[in-house]
Design an enzyme around this catalytic site. Structure first.
Site, PDB file in Angstrom:
ATOM      1  N   ASN A  69       5.582   5.948   1.667  1.00 12.57           N
ATOM      2  CA  ASN A  69       5.101   4.595   1.253  1.00 12.57           C
ATOM      3  C   ASN A  69       4.762   3.418   2.059  1.00 12.57           C
ATOM      4  OD1 ASN A  69       5.328   2.500  -1.117  1.00 12.57           O
ATOM      5  ND2 ASN A  69       7.147   2.149   0.172  1.00 12.57           N
TER       6      ASN A  69
ATOM      7  N   SER B 289      -4.425   3.252  -2.141  1.00 12.14           N
ATOM      8  CA  SER B 289      -4.878   2.027  -2.820  1.00 12.14           C
ATOM      9  C   SER B 289      -6.468   2.304  -3.183  1.00 12.14           C
ATOM     10  CB  SER B 289      -4.683   0.914  -1.714  1.00 12.14           C
ATOM     11  OG  SER B 289      -5.648  -0.180  -2.238  1.00 12.14           O
TER      12      SER B 289
ATOM     13  N   TYR C  42      -7.730  -1.658   6.464  1.00 12.17           N
ATOM     14  CA  TYR C  42      -6.760  -1.333   5.327  1.00 12.17           C
ATOM     15  C   TYR C  42      -7.825  -0.171   4.331  1.00 12.17           C
ATOM     16  CZ  TYR C  42      -3.885  -1.867   1.241  1.00 12.17           C
ATOM     17  OH  TYR C  42      -3.071  -1.603   0.246  1.00 12.17           O
TER      18      TYR C  42
ATOM     19  N   ALA D  78     -10.289   1.830   5.088  1.00  8.45           N
ATOM     20  CA  ALA D  78     -10.517   3.093   5.887  1.00  8.45           C
ATOM     21  C   ALA D  78      -9.237   3.914   5.878  1.00  8.45           C
ATOM     22  CB  ALA D  78     -10.830   2.776   7.216  1.00  8.45           C
TER      23      ALA D  78
END
Length: 251
Positions: free
Chosen positions: A91, A139, A151, A153
């Site tokens: 996470n 995401s 972010y 990629a």
């Protein structure tokens, strides 16, 4: 519904607050024992108290997951304390939003390599114990254009890694899934800060979500815990969008 998680050993990285904390608490609600890490001692101790109040064992350790040695020490300690590792939830976010060396390094060292290294570490333990489940927190930025390049990629790489691992590890009884989060709001989080500092952008994002609101950590946690449980025994290799239809593509 009994998810069959009582007494299981669960590792959640980046779990002292926000989404990670909610995931850990939901596992504890199901009776699982937890090992969690984050970079801040104070919040970790607070979360430990919340977990132990649910009657489960909770091991916490300060750890920067981008540090290979520190991550390995945390995982070894978690295994020693819990005796078995049935679930790993990767996470911890790198939040590399700048399109420069710093942004890319943050995303790849935390989002990707920490998840890859943690998975390498736990797979033999899970195999020896008869199986397990790994969840990558990705995401919707990894599924569409319009987000910071580093972010996006990194989150796309997690989706690909989960699918490949799911295929490879299925014969060992290990399931690997990914959840692709939309905009999730919680106290102290990035979207709460955005609401205060850039209300126009916050409102644009809110209006892009058909439900007219951002998601909550608890909504993420419920899905993650289900995917980690034996009730999801025939689900592996998927990317589940938890976003209130914020992402508009078919996949």
């Amino acid at each position: 519904m009994d998810l069959g998680l009582k007494g299981k050993g669960v590792i959640v990285t980046g779990a002292s607050s926000g989404i990670g904390r909610a995931i850990a608490l939901e596992f504890a609600h199901e009776g699982a024992n937890l090992a969690i890490c984050a970079r801040g001692q104070e919040m970790l101790e607070k979360t430990r108290s919340e977990l132990e109040a649910k009657g489960v064992e909770a091991y916490v350790q300060v750890c920067d997951v981008s540090d290979m040695v520190a991550l390995n020490m945390f995982l070894e300690s978690a295994h020693s304390r819990l005796h078995q590792i049935d679930v790993l939830v990767n996470n911890a976010p790198g939040w590399g939003v700048s399109d420069d060396e710093t942004g890319w390094a943050a995303c790849f060292s935390v989002d990707i390599m920490a998840s890859v290294r943690a998975s390498w570490k736990v797979v033999p333990w899970m195999e020896d114990h008869g199986g397990g489940a790994i969840i990558h927190i990705s995401s919707i930025a990894g599924m569409e254009a319009g987000w910071p390049p580093a972010y996006a990629a990194a989150k796309a790489a997690l989706i690909s890694h989960a699918k490949t691992m799911a295929n490879t590890l299925a014969p060992k009884g290990i399931r690997v899934n990914c959840v692709a989060l939309g905009s999730i709001e919680f106290p102290g989080g990035r979207w709460e800060q955005t609401k205060q500092r850039n209300p126009q952008w916050y409102e644009a994002i809110r209006r892009s979500i058909p439900f007219g609101r951002l998601g909550t950590p608890e909504e993420v946690a419920a899905a993650v815990v289900f995917l980690s449980s034996s009730r999801a025994s025939w689900i592996s290799g998927i990317t589940l969008a938890i976003d209130g239809v914020q992402h508009k593509g078919n996949q």
